[in-house]
Design a protein around this motif. Structure first.
Motif, PDB file in Angstrom:
ATOM      1  N   ASP A 211       0.416  -1.549  -0.350  1.00 29.72           N
ATOM      2  CA  ASP A 211      -0.255   0.117   0.192  1.00 29.72           C
ATOM      3  C   ASP A 211       1.176   0.919   0.061  1.00 29.72           C
ATOM      4  O   ASP A 211       0.299   2.606   0.027  1.00 29.72           O
ATOM      5  CB  ASP A 211      -1.181  -0.312   1.162  1.00 29.72           C
ATOM      6  CG  ASP A 211      -0.524  -0.391   3.186  1.00 29.72           C
ATOM      7  OD1 ASP A 211       0.918  -0.585   2.760  1.00 29.72           O
ATOM      8  OD2 ASP A 211      -1.336   0.413   3.319  1.00 29.72           O
ATOM      9  N   ARG A 212       1.939   1.295   0.046  1.00 30.91           N
ATOM     10  CA  ARG A 212       2.816   1.795  -0.440  1.00 30.91           C
ATOM     11  C   ARG A 212       4.076   1.788  -1.335  1.00 30.91           C
ATOM     12  O   ARG A 212       4.644   2.709  -1.634  1.00 30.91           O
ATOM     13  CB  ARG A 212       3.724   2.208   1.177  1.00 30.91           C
ATOM     14  CG  ARG A 212       3.165   2.467   2.171  1.00 30.91           C
ATOM     15  CD  ARG A 212       2.743   3.900   2.301  1.00 30.91           C
ATOM     16  NE  ARG A 212       2.309   3.854   3.758  1.00 30.91           N
ATOM     17  CZ  ARG A 212       0.271   4.094   3.350  1.00 30.91           C
ATOM     18  NH1 ARG A 212      -0.604   3.791   2.402  1.00 30.91           N
ATOM     19  NH2 ARG A 212       0.023   3.783   4.976  1.00 30.91           N
ATOM     20  N   GLY A 249       8.867  13.096   0.273  1.00 26.52           N
ATOM     21  CA  GLY A 249       9.341  14.710   0.681  1.00 26.52           C
ATOM     22  C   GLY A 249       8.150  15.199   2.561  1.00 26.52           C
ATOM     23  O   GLY A 249       8.498  16.053   1.802  1.00 26.52           O
ATOM     24  N   GLY A 250       8.458  14.433   2.852  1.00 32.94           N
ATOM     25  CA  GLY A 250       7.030  14.614   4.203  1.00 32.94           C
ATOM     26  C   GLY A 250       5.607  15.103   3.692  1.00 32.94           C
ATOM     27  O   GLY A 250       4.123  15.374   4.144  1.00 32.94           O
ATOM     28  N   ARG A 251       4.951  14.046   2.210  1.00 34.58           N
ATOM     29  CA  ARG A 251       3.280  14.933   1.710  1.00 34.58           C
ATOM     30  C   ARG A 251       3.218  13.284   0.585  1.00 34.58           C
ATOM     31  O   ARG A 251       3.865  12.705   0.913  1.00 34.58           O
ATOM     32  CB  ARG A 251       3.538  15.584  -0.017  1.00 34.58           C
ATOM     33  CG  ARG A 251       4.347  16.685   0.427  1.00 34.58           C
ATOM     34  CD  ARG A 251       4.498  17.418  -0.576  1.00 34.58           C
ATOM     35  NE  ARG A 251       4.263  16.606  -2.188  1.00 34.58           N
ATOM     36  CZ  ARG A 251       5.907  16.880  -2.291  1.00 34.58           C
ATOM     37  NH1 ARG A 251       6.842  17.446  -1.992  1.00 34.58           N
ATOM     38  NH2 ARG A 251       6.302  15.812  -3.826  1.00 34.58           N
ATOM     39  N   TRP A 252       2.042  13.297   1.106  1.00 34.51           N
ATOM     40  CA  TRP A 252       1.231  12.000   0.836  1.00 34.51           C
ATOM     41  C   TRP A 252       0.248  12.033  -0.425  1.00 34.51           C
ATOM     42  O   TRP A 252      -0.088  13.248  -0.584  1.00 34.51           O
ATOM     43  CB  TRP A 252       0.538  11.733   1.646  1.00 34.51           C
ATOM     44  CG  TRP A 252       0.762  10.954   3.288  1.00 34.51           C
ATOM     45  CD1 TRP A 252       1.059  11.789   3.911  1.00 34.51           C
ATOM     46  CD2 TRP A 252       0.986   9.908   3.655  1.00 34.51           C
ATOM     47  NE1 TRP A 252       2.035  11.671   5.417  1.00 34.51           N
ATOM     48  CE2 TRP A 252       1.751  10.075   4.852  1.00 34.51           C
ATOM     49  CE3 TRP A 252       1.504   8.766   2.928  1.00 34.51           C
ATOM     50  CZ2 TRP A 252       2.876   8.647   5.615  1.00 34.51           C
ATOM     51  CZ3 TRP A 252       2.473   7.643   3.507  1.00 34.51           C
ATOM     52  CH2 TRP A 252       3.124   7.908   4.957  1.00 34.51           C
ATOM     53  N   GLU A 253       1.026  11.255  -0.966  1.00 31.33           N
ATOM     54  CA  GLU A 253       0.494  11.117  -2.747  1.00 31.33           C
ATOM     55  C   GLU A 253      -0.418  10.206  -2.945  1.00 31.33           C
ATOM     56  O   GLU A 253       0.248   8.990  -2.501  1.00 31.33           O
ATOM     57  CB  GLU A 253       1.114  11.862  -3.576  1.00 31.33           C
ATOM     58  CG  GLU A 253       1.979  13.323  -3.701  1.00 31.33           C
ATOM     59  CD  GLU A 253       3.432  13.032  -4.559  1.00 31.33           C
ATOM     60  OE1 GLU A 253       3.245  12.300  -5.388  1.00 31.33           O
ATOM     61  OE2 GLU A 253       3.525  14.318  -4.771  1.00 31.33           O
ATOM     62  N   ARG A 254      -1.309  10.281  -3.983  1.00 29.43           N
ATOM     63  CA  ARG A 254      -1.481   8.510  -4.501  1.00 29.43           C
ATOM     64  C   ARG A 254      -0.856   7.980  -5.591  1.00 29.43           C
ATOM     65  O   ARG A 254      -0.069   8.485  -6.392  1.00 29.43           O
ATOM     66  CB  ARG A 254      -2.931   9.355  -5.329  1.00 29.43           C
ATOM     67  CG  ARG A 254      -3.979   7.686  -5.260  1.00 29.43           C
ATOM     68  CD  ARG A 254      -5.450   8.349  -5.932  1.00 29.43           C
ATOM     69  NE  ARG A 254      -6.138   7.498  -6.407  1.00 29.43           N
ATOM     70  CZ  ARG A 254      -7.779   7.274  -6.327  1.00 29.43           C
ATOM     71  NH1 ARG A 254      -8.261   8.245  -5.625  1.00 29.43           N
ATOM     72  NH2 ARG A 254      -8.545   6.829  -6.244  1.00 29.43           N
ATOM     73  N   PRO A 255      -0.952   6.754  -4.862  1.00 32.79           N
ATOM     74  CA  PRO A 255       0.254   6.162  -6.431  1.00 32.79           C
ATOM     75  C   PRO A 255      -0.095   6.283  -7.755  1.00 32.79           C
ATOM     76  O   PRO A 255      -1.523   6.233  -7.766  1.00 32.79           O
ATOM     77  CB  PRO A 255       0.215   4.864  -5.616  1.00 32.79           C
ATOM     78  CG  PRO A 255      -0.889   4.755  -4.729  1.00 32.79           C
ATOM     79  CD  PRO A 255      -1.402   5.263  -4.314  1.00 32.79           C
TER      80      PRO A 255
END
Length: 323
Positions: A211-212, A249-255
C-alpha cells in the motif's frame, strides 16, 4: 538577542503544548465518555484490555476456500515484550520531547521513515519467531538458502526471520535506514536491482509495503518471477483496511497504480485482496493470519497499532507442498 528570546519562547511553548497533549491522551480531560473509553483502552496495560480482538477472525465472512487456511494466533511473549518496551520508552519525557521537536522541524523536508532512522526510533513489530514459524509451517531448525526482505526498515522484523536463512538480503529507500541495515550486516540491494541478481530467493517478504508502492501489481509479478520455482514463498503483510498512499518528501500522494479493495470488515478485505490482487498476478494463498502491526509510540501514545493480514503465498503453478 530578540531572535534568541523568540526561539526560546517558542521551544518553551512547544514543550508546554506537548505536555498538555500527553495529559489529554491519558483520558482524564476527555469529556465525551465514548471517546474517553476508547482512548483509555488504547493506552491501558495489556492485562486490562481485550487483546484477543487483535487476532480475531470471523470465518463465516471468509470465502469458503480460505476458511481452512486461516491460522489462529494470540498474544505471545515476544509481542508482549515489544509492547512493554514501547510503553517504557514513551515515559522518557525529555527524550520524547526531543524526538517530537526534531520530527516537527524535519517532517516538511523528509519522510517519517527517514526521520525515525535518523533518531534511531520507530521500530516495527509484525510477528514473533514462533508466529513466523507457524505461518510458514516450518520447524525451529529449518534453514533455507536466501531470504529477501523488501522495504526492511531498521531490520527489526528481518532479524526475526534471519536465523532460518544462510544469506539475508534487504532493500530500503531511506538513507538513514540503510545505514542501520548495514550495521546489522544484512546484504543491501538496490530497490531496482534485487530481481536482477541472477539467483532466486527461497522466501521474499513484503511486509506492509504494497500500500506504499507506486506499482504494486508490477512488484508482485517481479516477486513471483524471483522465487525459487516450486518451493519459493512470498510472505505478504497488508494493513487492513487497505488504503494505498505514497509518502514523498513529507507529503502524501496517491500511487500511479491505485488498487481499491472492496469490503468493510477485515475478512471481506482479505477476500478482496485474494481475488482482486493475488490471484490476478498468479499467486495462491497457502496460509494466512491476523496480527497486530505494532510501532513504537511517542509523547502522545505508548504504541501505535494497525490491523494486519499476513499471508504466505505460492505461485499458482506450484504443485509442491510447503517447505
Amino acid at each position: 538577542m530578540l531572535r534568541t528570546l523568540l526561539f526560546v519562547g517558542w521551544v518553551v511553548g512547544y514543550v508546554a503544548f506537548l505536555l498538555s497533549i500527553r495529559r489529554m491522551w491519558t483520558g482524564k480531560y476527555i469529556r465525551n465518555p465514548v471517546v474517553r473509553s476508547l482512548l483509555v483502552n488504547m493506552l491501558s496495560d495489556l492485562d486490562t484490555i481485550d487483546v484477543t480482538k487483535w487476532y480475531r477472525c470471523n470465518p463465516d465472512l471468509l470465502e469458503e476456500s480460505l476458511r481452512p487456511l486461516f491460522i489462529q494466533n494470540q498474544l505471545d511473549a515476544d509481542t508482549r515484550a515489544f509492547v512493554e518496551q514501547s510503553e517504557e520508552k514513551s515515559t522518557y519525557l525529555f527524550t520524547q520531547i526531543y524526538y517530537s521537536l526534531v520530527s516537527t522541524i524535519l517532517s516538511p523536508l523528509v519522510s517519517r521513515t527517514s526521520i525515525n532512522g535518523f533518531l534511531g526510533r520507530g521500530s516495527m513489530f509484525v510477528f514473533s519467531k514462533n508466529q513466523f514459524q507457524q505461518l510458514l509451517q516450518i520447524e525451529p531448525d529449518w534453514v533455507a538458502d536466501r531470504l529477501l526482505d523488501l522495504g526492511a526498515g531498521d531490520g527489526g522484523v528481518t532479524k526475526v526471520m534471519a536465523p532460518h536463512f544462510t544469506e539475508v538480503y534487504v532493500t530500503e529507500v531511506s538513507l538513514t535506514m540503510k545505514r542501520r541495515l548495514r550495521k546489522k550486516k544484512f546484504k543491501l540491494l538496490g530497490i531496482d536491482a534485487w530481481q536482477e541478481t541472477g539467483f532466486k530467493y527461497d522466501v521474499i517478504s513484503c511486509l506492509n509495503l504494497l500500500d506504499r508502492c507506486d506499482d504494486p501489481l508490477r512488484l508482485l509479478k517481479d516477486i513471483r518471477q524471483s522465487l525459487v520455482p516450486g518451493t519459493g514463498r512470498l510472505i505478504m503483510a497488508a494493513v487492513i483496511p487497505f488504503q494505498p498512499w505514497l509518502e514523498i518528501g513529507g507529503r502524501w500522494e496517491r500511487p500511479r497504480e491505485y488498487i481499491k479493495i472492496q469490503g468493510k470488515t477485515w475478512e471481506e478485505q482479505v477476500n478482496g485482496l485474494t481475488n482482486e490482487v493475488f490471484r490476478k498476478v498468479g499467486f495462491e494463498v497457502e496460509s494466512f493470519t491476523r496480527l497486530p502491526y505494532l510501532c513504537e509510540g511517542d509523547i502522545a501514545r505508548d504504541y501505535y497499532l494497525l490491523d494486519d493480514a499476513v499471508f504466505v503465498l505460492k505461485s499458482s503453478d506450484d504443485q509442491v507442498a510447503a517447505p
